[in-house]
Enzyme design. Structure first.
Site, PDB file in Angstrom:
ATOM      1  N   PHE A 237       0.815  -1.221   0.000  1.00  0.00           N
ATOM      2  CA  PHE A 237       0.000   0.000   0.000  1.00  0.00           C
ATOM      3  C   PHE A 237       0.849   1.273   0.000  1.00  0.00           C
ATOM      4  CE2 PHE A 237      -2.351  -3.136   2.735  1.00  0.00           C
ATOM      5  CZ  PHE A 237      -3.223  -3.572   1.752  1.00  0.00           C
ATOM      6  N   ARG A 319       1.420  16.001  -5.252  1.00  0.00           N
ATOM      7  CA  ARG A 319       0.251  15.302  -5.795  1.00  0.00           C
ATOM      8  C   ARG A 319      -1.036  15.779  -5.123  1.00  0.00           C
ATOM      9  NH1 ARG A 319      -1.165  10.509  -8.928  1.00  0.00           N
ATOM     10  NH2 ARG A 319       0.990  10.401  -9.646  1.00  0.00           N
ATOM     11  N   PHE A 353      -1.194   8.477  -2.479  1.00  0.00           N
ATOM     12  CA  PHE A 353       0.029   9.297  -2.489  1.00  0.00           C
ATOM     13  C   PHE A 353      -0.256  10.794  -2.489  1.00  0.00           C
ATOM     14  CE2 PHE A 353       4.126  10.811  -4.158  1.00  0.00           C
ATOM     15  CZ  PHE A 353       5.008  10.007  -3.461  1.00  0.00           C
ATOM     16  N   ALA A 519       2.163   4.491  -7.684  1.00  0.00           N
ATOM     17  CA  ALA A 519       1.508   5.479  -8.549  1.00  0.00           C
ATOM     18  C   ALA A 519       0.499   4.832  -9.492  1.00  0.00           C
ATOM     19  CB  ALA A 519       2.546   6.272  -9.355  1.00  0.00           C
ATOM     20  N   GLU A 727      -4.914   2.778  -7.132  1.00  0.00           N
ATOM     21  CA  GLU A 727      -5.186   3.844  -6.174  1.00  0.00           C
ATOM     22  C   GLU A 727      -6.554   4.520  -6.311  1.00  0.00           C
ATOM     23  OE1 GLU A 727      -0.921   5.879  -5.339  1.00  0.00           O
ATOM     24  OE2 GLU A 727      -1.524   5.757  -7.433  1.00  0.00           O
TER      25      GLU A 727
END
Length: 803
Positions: A237, A319, A353, A519, A727
């Site tokens: 994760f 991000r 992220f 990512a 994600e």
């Protein structure tokens, strides 16, 4: 259609199939890093010497008492490091520190014949400390001005003009919690040295090449002297993207100094107290809407709790800034980001992220402001969706914006949204002590690494004389099904049955310089590289088949393991074709490579197109809340998600379900607590086990759970038309939080808005219910349209604080 996206006849991709290791998982036969210890002779066990203070300089470190413990072989300290005493890529993470930076910081490691001897030895090490003041909470760090790393700012349009044109302006703040990865397999590494002094490390790592690099520089070696392998991980994760490097380096250093294999495996308490979490954030914001409820301007500052070192905090914040818009067009924006330095573990990557943190800010704003604007939250969100020709605040055009509306409408249709809203209104009117709510939220998530250089992948594919195929690629398997998809890609490209293909563990001596499996780019990068290698091999084999079949290579097709010429009934079996190629001395191995095209990013200007494409999705969640306790249950969830043309539908649906539940855990259950008192345990993590840190379980799953993949959604320029899935689904859980907000508000007068803490635990929901009950139609001097009686417009936060 692009060559990369086009599917051949009878592809293996797109076929629903279970995870390639599913049988091994459920039977217990799957091997993980620490399982290899029992197959290795003369292993030493490493145990950390943790200092249970939040901050202080080490004035004395006495290892002699540990060496007197039976079974202890050696104590590793900074004096033993032959290379660089640092385990981070920013050179701010000493492997053996002389200053304790967080409660539980490891300052030395004991090696012993048994784990128990190592534990006793670690307890015997004497550490003297000159204790220093500590910053434990994010708010303490902000007030102290404790920041580190870059402080990016994203600008678009004219913010001041945007606010001047706004009919309604609201300000507020939001602070939300960090999150523990709680992967089933804790951090683990096993290192040994061969007869040529080469270092071989088995590591539970998402980034073997970076683990290799850190081990090499700690040992003062070159990368070609270190090999790192990752069999598989029992979950990662993001928690195993950067954090495994130091543990692997400790094992490798111990093996180098003792000549014996060394094992590092953290127990659960050590893992919780020594490894980083999802970054908690604080957001201060100001937003302007026009008279129709369309966003005109947003000014916000996002502060991440980075912990004691930088780790990946800078790209996490970047991000977050890139995702604060989510599915909404914000014509004028000024968004600042910064990383707070606190005396806690160094926070790190976690599924999404930074994207979830940025998106939570705008979704919280929309949920809070909708009642103040006199709009239904669903309508407010719809009015602000991106339209064709619009760009993000960082300058990237939003392609396929029609998919935002497509998944939105489809999930409403699937969920019978309008009828159920009416049923819920009737239910709430008849039940004063329980309330229900149905909320819908959408997502737009950018796919690619923010650092352009990471957007590359490699593979090595081998065909043996018997026709069997072995794949090596740079991605790692942490249960997400990457290896399953790579097998399907290889079989599809070569035109052979799946049983002909096997996949080898990820190793740095097979595919070098790999990017982290992160990512959501693992399939895009490694799948395209595997496809590239297989295409090279297929091209060579087609020429051989052409000579055997008496045709042109361009007329030969390999389908289901048989080569045939178009318009002819002549055929050649795959095994015979491979054997013929071998005797013709045709190379039967190929290295594949892929680099994502079309990316450009100016990190200083914070402008460009950092993402290959956007993934879209929408979720509708219905909850029921108890007015006496704040306890709630999730009655039903409907999801429509865009994965392009799925490579492996069973895998993708599983990822969507798992990501959603993990997101719901972060937003509603997982409440990390730290001791921020001035007592002797200041800085201690209080939620150190599953008994005190509540994770989602079967009882928190939606009672009805419907997941649909968006149809006819081929993604041009991606491997076989697929899209990333790892994600994005996590953010679909915003729908649960927004439903809880609406249910709490239903205990008050019509049109009241409430603030909701994150995580929205039953306690937090109860206090939101109480706030709704205290509201009256004037709302502390406010008119029913949400504006203050003095002609300005303010949020509940300001009104309650008297701002």
């Amino acid at each position: 259609m692009s060559h990369l996206s086009q599917r051949p006849e009878k592809p293996v991709v797109g076929v629903p199939m279970p995870h390639e290791s599913a049988t091994l998982h459920v039977t217990g036969a799957a091997l993980y890093t620490d399982d290899l210890v029992h197959r290795t002779k003369d292993v030493l066990h490493a145990y950390p010497v943790q200092v249970m203070k939040a901050h202080g300089r080490i004035t004395a470190l006495r290892t002699g008492p540990a060496l007197a413990v039976p079974g202890v072989v050696r104590v590793l300290t900074g004096a033993d490091v032959p290379g660089v005493n640092d385990a981070g890529m920013k050179h701010d993470e000493p492997l053996f520190p002389d200053t304790v930076m967080f409660h539980g910081h490891a300052v030395a490691w004991v090696l012993a014949e048994t784990l128990e001897a190592a534990r006793l030895g670690a307890a015997a090490v004497e550490v003297e400390l000159d204790e220093l003041p500590s910053l434990v909470t994010l708010r303490e760090a902000i007030e102290a001005g404790s920041f580190h790393g870059a402080r990016p700012e994203m600008l678009s349009g004219d913010v001041e003009a945007g606010f001047a044109d706004s009919a309604h302006v609201f300000t507020g703040e939001l602070q939300f919690s960090d999150q523990e990865h709680f992967y089933l397999e804790t951090h683990a590494a096993l290192a040994h040295i061969d007869e040529a002094e080469q270092v071989f490390v088995q590591s539970s790592t998402q980034h073997p090449s970076e683990t290799q690099e850190i081990v090499a520089h700690v040992l003062g070696l070159h990368s070609h002297e270190v090999t790192v392998q990752c069999l598989r991980m029992g979950g990662g994760f993001g928690g195993k993207e950067m954090q495994p490097h130091g543990f692997a380096a400790v094992a490798a250093l111990g093996a180098k100094l003792t000549g014996r294999p060394v094992r590092v495996r953290l127990n659960r308490t050590q893992d919780l107290t020594m490894s980083g979490k999802r970054h908690g954030f604080h957001a201060q914001w100001k937003i302007g809407f026009d008279a129709d409820g369309r966003i005109r301007a947003l000014d916000a500052t996002l502060t991440a709790d980075g912990g004691w070192s930088l780790d990946l905090s800078e790209p996490v914040v970047a991000r977050a800034l890139c995702h604060i818009d989510n599915t909404y067009w914000i014509p004028n924006a000024r968004i600042a980001g910064r990383v707070a330095r606190t005396n806690k573990v160094s926070n790190t990557a976690f599924r999404g992220f930074g994207g979830p943190q940025g998106m939570l800010v705008i979704e919280d704003i929309m949920g809070r402001c909708a009642p103040l604007l006199g709009l239904d939250p669903t309508e407010l969100r719809e009015r602000n969706f991106y339209r064709l020709g619009q760009s993000t605040p960082y300058g990237q055009p939003v392609v396929q914006p029609e998919r935002i509306s497509a998944v939105w409408q489809q999930v409403q249709d699937n969920a019978n949204f309008a009828d159920r809203k009416r049923e819920i209104a009737a239910y709430n009117a008849a039940h004063p002590h329980t309330k229900r709510a149905l909320a819908i939220t959408g997502i737009k998530f950018g796919i690619s690494f923010n650092l352009t250089a990471f957007n590359q992948g490699g593979a090595l594919v081998l065909i043996y004389k018997d026709g069997s195929v072995l794949i090596n690629h740079g991605g790692t398997e942490m249960g997400q099904g990457l290896h399953t998809k790579m097998l399907q890609v290889a079989a599809t490209t070569l035109g052979i049955p799946l049983h002909k293909v096997r996949l080898a563990p990820t190793r740095t001596d097979k595919v070098p310089n790999t990017s982290a499996t992160a990512a959501s780019a693992g399939t895009d990068l490694n799948g395209a590289a595997v496809k590239n290698a297989c295409e090279q091999l297929r091209g060579r084999l087609l020429r051989v088949a052409a000579t055997q079949l008496g045709s042109n290579a361009s007329d030969v097709r390999i389908v289901e393991g048989v080569a045939r010429t178009l318009g002819s009934d002549r055929e050649l079996a795959w095994d015979d074709l491979v054997r013929a190629a071998y005797f013709q001395r045709v190379q039967l191995s190929a290295a594949g490579f892929y680099r994502t095209e079309g990316l450009h990013w100016d990190a200083k200007a914070f402008q460009g197109s950092p993402f290959k494409y956007f993934s879209y999705g929408a979720a509708a969640a219905e909850v029921e809340v108890d007015g006496f306790t704040g306890a709630y249950r999730i009655r039903r969830v409907d999801i429509v998600h865009d994965v392009g043309d799925s490579l492996s539908p069973m895998i993708d649906i599983g990822q969507i379900e798992g990501g959603f539940v993990q997101g719901a855990g972060w937003l509603t259950l997982e409440d990390m607590r730290w001791d921020n008192s001035d007592g002797p345990h200041r800085g201690r993590l209080l939620t150190q086990a599953a008994s005190t840190y509540k994770l989602p379980s079967f009882s928190e799953m939606p009672e009805e759970f419907h997941v649909t993949l968006l149809r006819n959604a081929t993604e041009e320029g991606a491997v076989y038309g697929s899209k990333a899935v790892g994600e994005p689904p996590l953010m679909l859980a915003f729908s649960v939080r927004e439903a809880l907000r609406q249910a709490a508000a239903a205990f008050g007068p019509s049109g009241v808005g409430v603030e909701l803490a994150s995580p929205a635990t039953p306690e937090a929901v109860y206090w939101a219910i109480q706030a709704a009950r205290r509201s009256d139609t004037s709302r502390n001097g406010r008119t029913t349209d949400g504006s203050a009686t003095d002609g300005t417009t303010r949020t509940d936060t300001e009104a309650l604080s008297g701002a």
